[in-house]
Motif scaffolding. Structure first.
Motif, PDB file in Angstrom:
ATOM      1  N   GLU A 243      -6.433   3.346  -4.320  1.00  0.00           N
ATOM      2  CA  GLU A 243      -5.027   2.952  -4.464  1.00  0.00           C
ATOM      3  C   GLU A 243      -4.200   4.137  -4.940  1.00  0.00           C
ATOM      4  O   GLU A 243      -4.655   4.966  -5.736  1.00  0.00           O
ATOM      5  CB  GLU A 243      -4.901   1.790  -5.458  1.00  0.00           C
ATOM      6  CG  GLU A 243      -5.557   0.521  -4.932  1.00  0.00           C
ATOM      7  CD  GLU A 243      -5.277  -0.677  -5.817  1.00  0.00           C
ATOM      8  OE1 GLU A 243      -4.777  -0.491  -6.941  1.00  0.00           O
ATOM      9  OE2 GLU A 243      -5.560  -1.804  -5.364  1.00  0.00           O
ATOM     10  N   VAL A 244      -2.971   4.170  -4.439  1.00  0.00           N
ATOM     11  CA  VAL A 244      -2.087   5.288  -4.757  1.00  0.00           C
ATOM     12  C   VAL A 244      -1.640   5.235  -6.216  1.00  0.00           C
ATOM     13  O   VAL A 244      -1.230   4.185  -6.704  1.00  0.00           O
ATOM     14  CB  VAL A 244      -0.856   5.231  -3.817  1.00  0.00           C
ATOM     15  CG1 VAL A 244       0.319   5.992  -4.398  1.00  0.00           C
ATOM     16  CG2 VAL A 244      -1.228   5.785  -2.452  1.00  0.00           C
ATOM     17  N   VAL A 245      -1.741   6.377  -6.891  1.00  0.00           N
ATOM     18  CA  VAL A 245      -1.116   6.510  -8.209  1.00  0.00           C
ATOM     19  C   VAL A 245      -0.402   7.854  -8.283  1.00  0.00           C
ATOM     20  O   VAL A 245      -0.769   8.810  -7.594  1.00  0.00           O
ATOM     21  CB  VAL A 245      -2.123   6.421  -9.392  1.00  0.00           C
ATOM     22  CG1 VAL A 245      -2.757   5.048  -9.470  1.00  0.00           C
ATOM     23  CG2 VAL A 245      -3.187   7.507  -9.302  1.00  0.00           C
ATOM     24  N   ARG A 246       0.636   7.872  -9.107  1.00  0.00           N
ATOM     25  CA  ARG A 246       1.326   9.135  -9.404  1.00  0.00           C
ATOM     26  C   ARG A 246       0.592   9.752 -10.583  1.00  0.00           C
ATOM     27  O   ARG A 246       0.672   9.265 -11.719  1.00  0.00           O
ATOM     28  CB  ARG A 246       2.778   8.880  -9.764  1.00  0.00           C
ATOM     29  CG  ARG A 246       3.550   8.072  -8.733  1.00  0.00           C
ATOM     30  CD  ARG A 246       3.820   8.886  -7.482  1.00  0.00           C
ATOM     31  NE  ARG A 246       4.719   8.161  -6.597  1.00  0.00           N
ATOM     32  CZ  ARG A 246       4.377   7.656  -5.410  1.00  0.00           C
ATOM     33  NH1 ARG A 246       3.133   7.805  -4.961  1.00  0.00           N
ATOM     34  NH2 ARG A 246       5.261   7.044  -4.662  1.00  0.00           N
TER      35      ARG A 246
ATOM     36  N   THR B 124      -0.393   9.416   0.387  1.00  0.00           N
ATOM     37  CA  THR B 124       0.233   8.098   0.478  1.00  0.00           C
ATOM     38  C   THR B 124       0.004   7.505   1.862  1.00  0.00           C
ATOM     39  O   THR B 124      -0.350   6.321   2.003  1.00  0.00           O
ATOM     40  CB  THR B 124       1.743   8.205   0.176  1.00  0.00           C
ATOM     41  OG1 THR B 124       1.913   8.804  -1.107  1.00  0.00           O
ATOM     42  CG2 THR B 124       2.402   6.829   0.177  1.00  0.00           C
TER      43      THR B 124
ATOM     44  N   SER C 242       1.832  -0.543  -9.773  1.00  0.00           N
ATOM     45  CA  SER C 242       0.937   0.228 -10.632  1.00  0.00           C
ATOM     46  C   SER C 242       0.774   1.667 -10.168  1.00  0.00           C
ATOM     47  O   SER C 242       0.083   2.448 -10.814  1.00  0.00           O
ATOM     48  CB  SER C 242      -0.434  -0.444 -10.690  1.00  0.00           C
ATOM     49  OG  SER C 242      -0.999  -0.504  -9.385  1.00  0.00           O
ATOM     50  N   SER C 243       1.392   2.030  -9.033  1.00  0.00           N
ATOM     51  CA  SER C 243       1.363   3.437  -8.638  1.00  0.00           C
ATOM     52  C   SER C 243       2.105   4.285  -9.666  1.00  0.00           C
ATOM     53  O   SER C 243       1.763   5.448  -9.888  1.00  0.00           O
ATOM     54  CB  SER C 243       2.023   3.634  -7.264  1.00  0.00           C
ATOM     55  OG  SER C 243       1.319   2.933  -6.260  1.00  0.00           O
ATOM     56  N   CYS C 244       3.135   3.712 -10.252  1.00  0.00           N
ATOM     57  CA  CYS C 244       3.963   4.455 -11.211  1.00  0.00           C
ATOM     58  C   CYS C 244       3.948   3.836 -12.598  1.00  0.00           C
ATOM     59  O   CYS C 244       3.913   4.544 -13.596  1.00  0.00           O
ATOM     60  CB  CYS C 244       5.416   4.524 -10.719  1.00  0.00           C
ATOM     61  SG  CYS C 244       5.598   5.262  -9.084  1.00  0.00           S
TER      62      CYS C 244
ATOM     63  N   ALA D 268       0.853  -1.194   0.000  1.00  0.00           N
ATOM     64  CA  ALA D 268       0.000   0.000   0.000  1.00  0.00           C
ATOM     65  C   ALA D 268       0.886   1.240   0.000  1.00  0.00           C
ATOM     66  O   ALA D 268       1.791   1.364   0.812  1.00  0.00           O
ATOM     67  CB  ALA D 268      -0.912  -0.004   1.214  1.00  0.00           C
ATOM     68  N   GLY D 269       0.605   2.154  -0.905  1.00  0.00           N
ATOM     69  CA  GLY D 269       1.399   3.374  -0.991  1.00  0.00           C
ATOM     70  C   GLY D 269       2.446   3.315  -2.081  1.00  0.00           C
ATOM     71  O   GLY D 269       2.749   4.341  -2.692  1.00  0.00           O
ATOM     72  N   VAL D 270       3.035   2.176  -2.297  1.00  0.00           N
ATOM     73  CA  VAL D 270       4.005   2.017  -3.388  1.00  0.00           C
ATOM     74  C   VAL D 270       3.783   0.675  -4.089  1.00  0.00           C
ATOM     75  O   VAL D 270       4.543  -0.259  -3.931  1.00  0.00           O
ATOM     76  CB  VAL D 270       5.484   2.119  -2.938  1.00  0.00           C
ATOM     77  CG1 VAL D 270       6.009   3.521  -3.014  1.00  0.00           C
ATOM     78  CG2 VAL D 270       5.665   1.521  -1.573  1.00  0.00           C
ATOM     79  N   GLN D 271       2.697   0.621  -4.813  1.00  0.00           N
ATOM     80  CA  GLN D 271       2.444  -0.549  -5.634  1.00  0.00           C
ATOM     81  C   GLN D 271       3.124  -0.346  -6.987  1.00  0.00           C
ATOM     82  O   GLN D 271       3.395   0.785  -7.389  1.00  0.00           O
ATOM     83  CB  GLN D 271       0.940  -0.736  -5.812  1.00  0.00           C
ATOM     84  CG  GLN D 271       0.261  -1.080  -4.494  1.00  0.00           C
ATOM     85  CD  GLN D 271      -1.231  -0.968  -4.570  1.00  0.00           C
ATOM     86  OE1 GLN D 271      -1.756   0.064  -4.951  1.00  0.00           O
ATOM     87  NE2 GLN D 271      -1.908  -2.031  -4.217  1.00  0.00           N
TER      88      GLN D 271
ATOM     89  N   GLN E 162       2.649   2.148 -15.852  1.00  0.00           N
ATOM     90  CA  GLN E 162       1.396   2.061 -16.590  1.00  0.00           C
ATOM     91  C   GLN E 162       1.418   0.801 -17.465  1.00  0.00           C
ATOM     92  O   GLN E 162       2.316  -0.027 -17.347  1.00  0.00           O
ATOM     93  CB  GLN E 162       1.216   3.319 -17.450  1.00  0.00           C
ATOM     94  CG  GLN E 162       1.411   4.623 -16.693  1.00  0.00           C
ATOM     95  CD  GLN E 162       0.403   4.823 -15.570  1.00  0.00           C
ATOM     96  OE1 GLN E 162      -0.783   4.582 -15.743  1.00  0.00           O
ATOM     97  NE2 GLN E 162       0.875   5.283 -14.405  1.00  0.00           N
TER      98      GLN E 162
ATOM     99  N   SER F 220      -5.173   0.525   4.886  1.00  0.00           N
ATOM    100  CA  SER F 220      -4.900  -0.913   4.809  1.00  0.00           C
ATOM    101  C   SER F 220      -4.226  -1.432   6.068  1.00  0.00           C
ATOM    102  O   SER F 220      -4.223  -2.636   6.315  1.00  0.00           O
ATOM    103  CB  SER F 220      -4.021  -1.225   3.591  1.00  0.00           C
ATOM    104  OG  SER F 220      -2.723  -0.698   3.773  1.00  0.00           O
TER     105      SER F 220
ATOM    106  N   ALA G 190      -3.440   6.035   2.284  1.00  0.00           N
ATOM    107  CA  ALA G 190      -3.593   4.685   1.718  1.00  0.00           C
ATOM    108  C   ALA G 190      -3.001   3.651   2.670  1.00  0.00           C
ATOM    109  O   ALA G 190      -3.536   2.547   2.818  1.00  0.00           O
ATOM    110  CB  ALA G 190      -2.915   4.605   0.349  1.00  0.00           C
ATOM    111  N   LEU G 191      -1.908   4.004   3.316  1.00  0.00           N
ATOM    112  CA  LEU G 191      -1.303   3.083   4.275  1.00  0.00           C
ATOM    113  C   LEU G 191      -2.264   2.821   5.438  1.00  0.00           C
ATOM    114  O   LEU G 191      -2.523   1.657   5.786  1.00  0.00           O
ATOM    115  CB  LEU G 191       0.018   3.660   4.808  1.00  0.00           C
ATOM    116  CG  LEU G 191       0.638   2.901   5.987  1.00  0.00           C
ATOM    117  CD1 LEU G 191       1.070   1.501   5.590  1.00  0.00           C
ATOM    118  CD2 LEU G 191       1.827   3.676   6.557  1.00  0.00           C
TER     119      LEU G 191
END
Lengths: 219, 152
Positions: free
Chosen positions: B53-56, B106, A114-116, A109-112, A118, B113, B109-110
């Motif tokens: 969910e986190v996305v940039r 961020t 798919s967070s970055c 969580a926070g850095v999946q 594509q 969960s 999101a932590l």
């Protein structure tokens, strides 16, 4: 304020690419006495070339060694780490930022992933991407493994995602994330040959008995 | 036309499907709480939630958000009362403040969960969020404080 933190890392990667990288060549002779051509640095030997190796088991071993040039290329091995963090670049640098695989090999969580990442490469941002971007499970680690070890792992349902050999062939030949290895974007060096060639090499390896190279055999 | 929800509100957007979500949020919808930092998913300043969910958002094409729910710092709570926002104020976390919206999103999101994160969980989760002022120790303390506030 806006220069990217990764710039030094990317610069190093660019320098590494510019300098080229050492690459072990496959054995050019086999137990069967046949002589294979020298592979070009970015290419694979054509699958049909291995037909000249009369001994079936020797041919199978040679086919896997050739395929292992793909498996052990940084484009592939970087996401088959033997720890919890992926690698990047031609020198297997630790992924920046220091992400971890998490419970399902897709980050935490926070850095999946798919967070970055594509579903496609981003040419301007230079972030690589492909469908279902994720790490290979730890049981499928390739970093630091010999071709023989990878071969045994790939045949072991407990360590290959419970795949049959036919599914292994299909995975290598058609998986869309595997395909990224030949379309890595942003000037990254692709894996040798083509996915079609890899698929044929693996298919021929299976058809010839799925023999594993001897320990110490080099690509 | 792309339809999505932003902070609970349905939006119909006539934009290039490849436009980064961050451009849509800031330039089309005027939601400027989300920041542009590096533009290549290396700093975390543009972090938003896509279906939680986190996305940039700087590297996320808006087409990826079609039919889904986007939450920005403006939508984290209606009145700035999310436990993280309260903890951030209590501990005076920001210095320049530029990265903080991304840090908070961020961290949110932590906490969603993992309501009681350990230090290692916090550091692992926020590894992709850079703070050039170096407020990391206050950020970590505030995430733990927020977890306490949520419990109370």
């Amino acid at each position: 304020m806006r220069e990217p933190r990764a710039a030094p890392v990317l610069l190093v990667a660019v320098i590494a690419l510019a300098c080229g990288c050492t690459r072990r060549q496959p054995e050019t002779t086999s137990k069967g006495g046949a002589s294979l051509s020298q592979a070009s640095s970015g290419g694979l030997r054509r699958p049909e070339e291995f037909a000249q190796i009369a001994d079936r088991a020797a041919r199978s071993r040679a086919l896997f060694l050739e395929a292992s040039r793909v498996f052990l290329h940084p484009r592939c091995v970087n996401c088959h780490p033997n720890g919890d963090t992926p690698h990047q670049g031609m020198d297997l640098s630790v992924h920046d930022p220091p992400v971890v695989r998490g419970p399902d090999d897709k980050g935490v969580a926070g850095v999946q992933c798919s967070s970055c990442h594509q579903d496609h490469n981003l040419e301007l941002a230079r972030v690589p991407g492909a469908p279902d971007w994720h790490l290979a499970p730890r049981a499928m680690a390739w970093v630091g493994k010999s071709p023989r070890a990878i071969c045994e792992q790939m045949k072991d349902p407990a360590r290959n995602g419970a795949r049959t050999l036919a599914q292994i062939v299909d995975h290598n030949a058609h998986d869309r994330l595997v395909a990224w290895g030949w379309n890595p974007g942003h000037g990254r060096e692709p894996a040798p040959g083509t996915q079609e060639q890899l698929g044929q090499l693996v298919a021929d390896w299976v058809a010839s008995g799925a023999e594993c190279p001897n320990e110490g055999a080099t690509r | 036309m792309i339809t999505l929800k932003v902070n609970g509100e349905a939006r119909e957007l006539d934009v290039d499907p490849e436009m980064p979500l961050l451009w849509v949020l800031r330039d089309v919808l005027g939601l400027t709480g989300t920041k542009y930092g590096c533009g290549q998913a290396q700093c975390g300043a543009c972090t938003v939630h896509l279906d939680g969910e986190v996305v940039r958002s700087c590297v996320t094409p808006v087409r990826r958000a079609a039919g889904r729910a986007v939450t920005t710092i403006e939508g984290l709570s209606p009145d700035g009362s999310h436990p993280l926002q309260r903890a951030w104020c209590d501990l005076a976390v920001p210095q320049c403040g530029f990265c903080q919206a991304g840090q908070i999103m961020t961290a949110a999101a932590l906490l969603a969960s993992n309501p009681k994160p350990r230090d290692a969980d916090i550091e692992r989760c926020l590894a992709g969020n850079i703070c050039r002022c170096g407020t990391y120790t206050r950020i970590r303390a505030a995430v733990k404080r927020a977890a306490q506030i949520s419990e109370e």
